[in-house]
Motif scaffolding. Structure first.
Motif, PDB file in Angstrom:
ATOM      1  N   GLY A  59       6.802 -18.999  26.996  1.00  0.00           N
ATOM      2  CA  GLY A  59       5.642 -18.988  25.348  1.00  0.00           C
ATOM      3  C   GLY A  59       4.681 -17.845  26.187  1.00  0.00           C
ATOM      4  N   ILE A  60       4.174 -18.270  27.623  1.00  0.00           N
ATOM      5  CA  ILE A  60       3.150 -17.563  27.413  1.00  0.00           C
ATOM      6  C   ILE A  60       3.545 -15.523  28.077  1.00  0.00           C
ATOM      7  N   ASN A  61       4.851 -15.823  28.067  1.00  0.00           N
ATOM      8  CA  ASN A  61       5.027 -14.680  29.346  1.00  0.00           C
ATOM      9  C   ASN A  61       5.296 -13.639  27.392  1.00  0.00           C
ATOM     10  N   ARG A  62       5.512 -14.203  26.440  1.00  0.00           N
ATOM     11  CA  ARG A  62       5.487 -13.759  24.830  1.00  0.00           C
ATOM     12  C   ARG A  62       7.223 -13.532  25.564  1.00  0.00           C
ATOM     13  N   CYS A  63       7.966 -14.014  25.852  1.00  0.00           N
ATOM     14  CA  CYS A  63       9.531 -13.921  25.675  1.00  0.00           C
ATOM     15  C   CYS A  63       9.902 -14.024  24.175  1.00  0.00           C
ATOM     16  N   SER A  64      11.279 -14.142  24.374  1.00  0.00           N
ATOM     17  CA  SER A  64      12.188 -14.347  23.395  1.00  0.00           C
ATOM     18  C   SER A  64      12.453 -15.898  23.957  1.00  0.00           C
ATOM     19  N   PRO A  65      12.914 -16.736  23.014  1.00  0.00           N
ATOM     20  CA  PRO A  65      12.857 -17.960  23.674  1.00  0.00           C
ATOM     21  C   PRO A  65      15.159 -18.178  23.441  1.00  0.00           C
ATOM     22  N   GLU A  66      15.660 -16.648  23.529  1.00  0.00           N
ATOM     23  CA  GLU A  66      16.848 -16.824  23.984  1.00  0.00           C
ATOM     24  C   GLU A  66      16.746 -16.137  24.635  1.00  0.00           C
ATOM     25  N   GLY A  67      17.520 -17.027  26.337  1.00  0.00           N
ATOM     26  CA  GLY A  67      17.877 -16.963  27.790  1.00  0.00           C
ATOM     27  C   GLY A  67      19.004 -16.772  27.708  1.00  0.00           C
ATOM     28  N   ARG A  68      19.904 -16.003  29.073  1.00  0.00           N
ATOM     29  CA  ARG A  68      20.616 -15.559  29.465  1.00  0.00           C
ATOM     30  C   ARG A  68      20.727 -16.262  30.315  1.00  0.00           C
ATOM     31  N   VAL A  69      22.597 -16.272  31.094  1.00  0.00           N
ATOM     32  CA  VAL A  69      22.616 -16.722  32.109  1.00  0.00           C
ATOM     33  C   VAL A  69      22.642 -15.425  32.946  1.00  0.00           C
ATOM     34  N   THR A  70      22.216 -15.787  34.266  1.00  0.00           N
ATOM     35  CA  THR A  70      21.566 -14.612  35.258  1.00  0.00           C
ATOM     36  C   THR A  70      22.740 -15.244  36.241  1.00  0.00           C
ATOM     37  N   PHE A  71      22.621 -15.774  37.472  1.00  0.00           N
ATOM     38  CA  PHE A  71      23.611 -16.802  38.005  1.00  0.00           C
ATOM     39  C   PHE A  71      24.191 -18.315  38.095  1.00  0.00           C
ATOM     40  N   GLN A  72      25.280 -18.090  38.149  1.00  0.00           N
ATOM     41  CA  GLN A  72      25.826 -19.066  38.073  1.00  0.00           C
ATOM     42  C   GLN A  72      26.784 -19.098  39.436  1.00  0.00           C
ATOM     43  N   ASN A  73      27.012 -20.496  40.505  1.00  0.00           N
ATOM     44  CA  ASN A  73      27.862 -21.199  41.270  1.00  0.00           C
ATOM     45  C   ASN A  73      27.317 -22.376  41.826  1.00  0.00           C
ATOM     46  N   GLU A  74      28.994 -22.891  41.525  1.00  0.00           N
ATOM     47  CA  GLU A  74      29.485 -24.096  41.122  1.00  0.00           C
ATOM     48  C   GLU A  74      27.912 -24.993  40.892  1.00  0.00           C
ATOM     49  N   SER A  75      26.752 -25.960  41.295  1.00  0.00           N
ATOM     50  CA  SER A  75      26.649 -27.093  40.788  1.00  0.00           C
ATOM     51  C   SER A  75      24.401 -25.962  40.273  1.00  0.00           C
ATOM     52  N   VAL A  76      24.753 -24.383  40.105  1.00  0.00           N
ATOM     53  CA  VAL A  76      23.888 -24.022  40.809  1.00  0.00           C
ATOM     54  C   VAL A  76      23.962 -22.834  39.566  1.00  0.00           C
ATOM     55  N   THR A  77      22.614 -23.104  37.829  1.00  0.00           N
ATOM     56  CA  THR A  77      23.199 -22.373  37.110  1.00  0.00           C
ATOM     57  C   THR A  77      21.357 -21.755  36.656  1.00  0.00           C
ATOM     58  N   CYS A  78      21.366 -20.424  36.664  1.00  0.00           N
ATOM     59  CA  CYS A  78      20.269 -19.996  36.334  1.00  0.00           C
ATOM     60  C   CYS A  78      20.004 -19.117  35.244  1.00  0.00           C
ATOM     61  N   GLU A  79      18.836 -19.524  34.336  1.00  0.00           N
ATOM     62  CA  GLU A  79      19.043 -18.215  32.602  1.00  0.00           C
ATOM     63  C   GLU A  79      17.651 -18.232  33.119  1.00  0.00           C
ATOM     64  N   SER A  80      17.219 -16.598  32.593  1.00  0.00           N
ATOM     65  CA  SER A  80      16.204 -15.751  32.441  1.00  0.00           C
ATOM     66  C   SER A  80      16.051 -15.612  31.005  1.00  0.00           C
ATOM     67  N   TRP A  81      14.774 -15.030  30.998  1.00  0.00           N
ATOM     68  CA  TRP A  81      14.629 -14.491  29.627  1.00  0.00           C
ATOM     69  C   TRP A  81      13.077 -13.802  30.603  1.00  0.00           C
ATOM     70  N   GLY A  82      13.533 -11.872  29.594  1.00  0.00           N
ATOM     71  CA  GLY A  82      13.367 -11.723  30.267  1.00  0.00           C
ATOM     72  C   GLY A  82      13.202  -9.951  29.079  1.00  0.00           C
ATOM     73  N   ASP A  83      14.681  -9.936  28.100  1.00  0.00           N
ATOM     74  CA  ASP A  83      14.753  -9.559  27.079  1.00  0.00           C
ATOM     75  C   ASP A  83      13.832  -9.911  26.032  1.00  0.00           C
ATOM     76  N   GLY A  84      13.187  -8.970  25.466  1.00  0.00           N
ATOM     77  CA  GLY A  84      11.523  -9.477  24.238  1.00  0.00           C
ATOM     78  C   GLY A  84      10.864  -9.667  24.677  1.00  0.00           C
ATOM     79  N   CYS A  85      10.150  -9.691  26.545  1.00  0.00           N
ATOM     80  CA  CYS A  85       8.493 -10.100  26.605  1.00  0.00           C
ATOM     81  C   CYS A  85       8.285  -8.576  27.117  1.00  0.00           C
ATOM     82  N   GLU A  86       7.417  -8.271  27.828  1.00  0.00           N
ATOM     83  CA  GLU A  86       6.350  -7.634  27.890  1.00  0.00           C
ATOM     84  C   GLU A  86       6.646  -6.092  29.311  1.00  0.00           C
TER      85      GLU A  86
END
Length: 159
Positions: A59-86
């Protein structure tokens, strides 16, 4: 949020702390790239607190609330919010990596507190910082001379 002119971005591993006001007084005049890595079984700093902090930073970064998976390996999943940010599209400025069944540990170091081998946190944080610094719109730190930067680095801080 306390020193946005001194630091271009921030990353945390099992941080966020129990402080209710971690992001409450965060009045930034620009997006502040933030990455957080946290285990779902962290009983020192609850995972739910990390979720709250990341949601606040999105919210502070004024991003869209819809994230996307940018990294996944076994037990780790990373989600990122960059589209729609400034920041330019594709340069995520908020990332959250979840370590399923992970505790209060540093991913990439299984010998320390049973950290997962499925992600090397130091490498991924460095990649995050590199992505921020390659972004033409990324602000540069102000008021931090080489001696101060060296002193911060000696104390374990990454600039």
């Amino acid at each position: 949020c306390d020193a946005p002119d001194a630091f271009v971005a921030a990353a945390s591993v099992t941080g966020a702390g129990p402080w209710e006001d971690f992001t409450a007084n965060c009045n930034l005049d620009r997006p502040y790239p933030y990455m957080h890595i946290h285990g779902t079984f962290d009983f020192v700093v609850p995972y739910s607190r990390a979720v709250d902090v990341v949601r606040d930073m999105v919210g502070i970064n004024r991003c869209s609330p819809e994230g996307r998976v940018t990294f996944q390996n076994e037990s780790v999943t990373c989600e990122s919010w960059g589209d729609g940010c400034e920041l330019p599209a594709g340069r995520s400025n908020t990332s959250f990596c979840t370590v399923q069944f992970g505790g209060h540990a540093w991913p990439g170091f299984p010998e320390y507190a049973n950290g997962t081998p499925d992600m090397h946190a130091s490498t991924e944080i460095w990649r995050f910082y590199e992505g921020v610094m390659r972004t033409a719109a990324a602000p540069r730190p102000k008021g931090l001379n080489k001696a101060a930067a060296t002193a911060h680095a000696a104390q374990g801080y990454v600039l």
